[in-house]
Design an enzyme around this catalytic site. Structure first.
Site, PDB file in Angstrom:
ATOM      1  N   ASP A   1     -23.795  25.286  19.926  1.00 31.81           N
ATOM      2  CA  ASP A   1     -24.470  25.339  21.230  1.00 31.81           C
ATOM      3  C   ASP A   1     -25.956  25.655  21.115  1.00 31.81           C
ATOM      4  OD1 ASP A   1     -22.147  24.844  22.799  1.00 31.81           O
ATOM      5  OD2 ASP A   1     -21.455  26.845  22.251  1.00 31.81           O
TER       6      ASP A   1
ATOM      7  N   GLU B   1     -14.262  20.773  30.785  1.00 24.21           N
ATOM      8  CA  GLU B   1     -14.074  21.649  29.633  1.00 24.21           C
ATOM      9  C   GLU B   1     -14.607  23.030  30.021  1.00 24.21           C
ATOM     10  OE1 GLU B   1     -16.489  20.149  26.504  1.00 24.21           O
ATOM     11  OE2 GLU B   1     -15.607  18.145  26.549  1.00 24.21           O
TER      12      GLU B   1
END
Length: 272
Positions: free
Chosen positions: A64, A53
């Site tokens: 994140d 990815e």
């Protein structure tokens, strides 16, 4: 040129035929530089990743944790653009022949244009997109263009997702389902645990034939083996990025990515 959703599906099926989970690596584009990021992705494949990815660096990455935020910040300060993300996908796929996806928040695609983004991603040889913040009920436009260009649409499910919601997501998605192992942001953790296994079980109970791959928290071979015992794929991101951040120079960082991929590749086989 059509996208590579079939390559992605075949790769995941091949891992299953070997009675093991697939290893999926995540690395941001443009980190530490665009060229350096491409080399790191090739190294992840070289070490044993089945799928990679490519993160599209974003200034407000809600999913994140601090490690990936740091890498995104480096990439953004380096001037990374969507064109660089496409180049990263193109060169990584061309060099390896393996499936490369893009993981991105919705806002950059919306601003760039859905048709333009999907057409360019397919032309670059991309296999599809993971869209962590795009609600299924708002995904019709994306799915229409993704389908037209042969791209997978990977949605994210979480332990908080109710069964009816899981069924809706698995019905709309393609390629695989990204199961976030716990509530919270990305990052390495001491334990990935029971919540993830329960989520995989519930996702499979929707009677979807999509593979269920688990991410958020896996950092070493032992954890990869633990997750591989119940998931179709093991997704690792922060651990790769941390190795690069901790490396004394870019070349050492690429070597560290290759070594970690090799270690994790043993782990997903041990967990079979």
């Amino acid at each position: 040129m059509s996208g590579n959703i079939n390559l992605l599906s075949d790769t995941l099926a091949a891992a299953k035929a070997e009675d093991r989970a697939a290893l999926i690596a995540y690395l941001p584009a443009g980190f530490p530089t665009v060229d350096g990021g491409i080399e790191a992705i090739k190294a992840a494949f070289d070490g044993g990743a089945d799928v990679v990815e490519v993160g599209l660096p974003h200034s407000d990455p809600v999913l994140d944790g601090p490690v990936i935020q740091t890498a995104d910040d480096i990439a953004l300060r380096g001037g990374v653009r969507i064109a660089d993300v496409m180049r990263t996908v193109r060169e990584a796929h061309a060099a390896t022949g393996k499936p490369v996806l893009v993981m991105t928040y919705w806002n950059p695609i919306d601003r760039y244009g859905v048709e333009r983004f999907t057409a360019e991603l397919a032309e670059a040889g991309g296999a599809g997109c993971i869209l962590p913040d795009l609600p299924v009920q708002e995904a019709a436009l994306w799915r229409e263009h993704a389908q037209k260009h042969g791209l997978a649409t990977v949605f994210v499910v979480a332990p908080s997702s109710r069964d009816a919601r899981l069924a809706e997501i698995t019905a709309a998605g393609s390629g695989f389902v990204y199961a976030a192992s716990l509530m919270g942001v990305t990052g390495t953790r001491e334990s990935v645990g029971a919540q993830a296994e329960d989520l995989v079980t519930r996702t499979r109970a929707t009677r979807s034939d999509l593979p269920v791959c688990v991410g958020l928290g896996v950092s070493d071979a032992a954890q990869a083996a633990e997750v591989a015992a119940f998931a179709d794929g093991v997704i690792v991101g922060s651990a790769f990025v941390k190795r690069m951040l901790d490396a004394p120079d870019d070349a050492s960082g690429v070597d560290a990515v290759r070594a970690l991929a090799a270690d994790l590749a043993k782990g997903v086989r041990r967990g079979a």
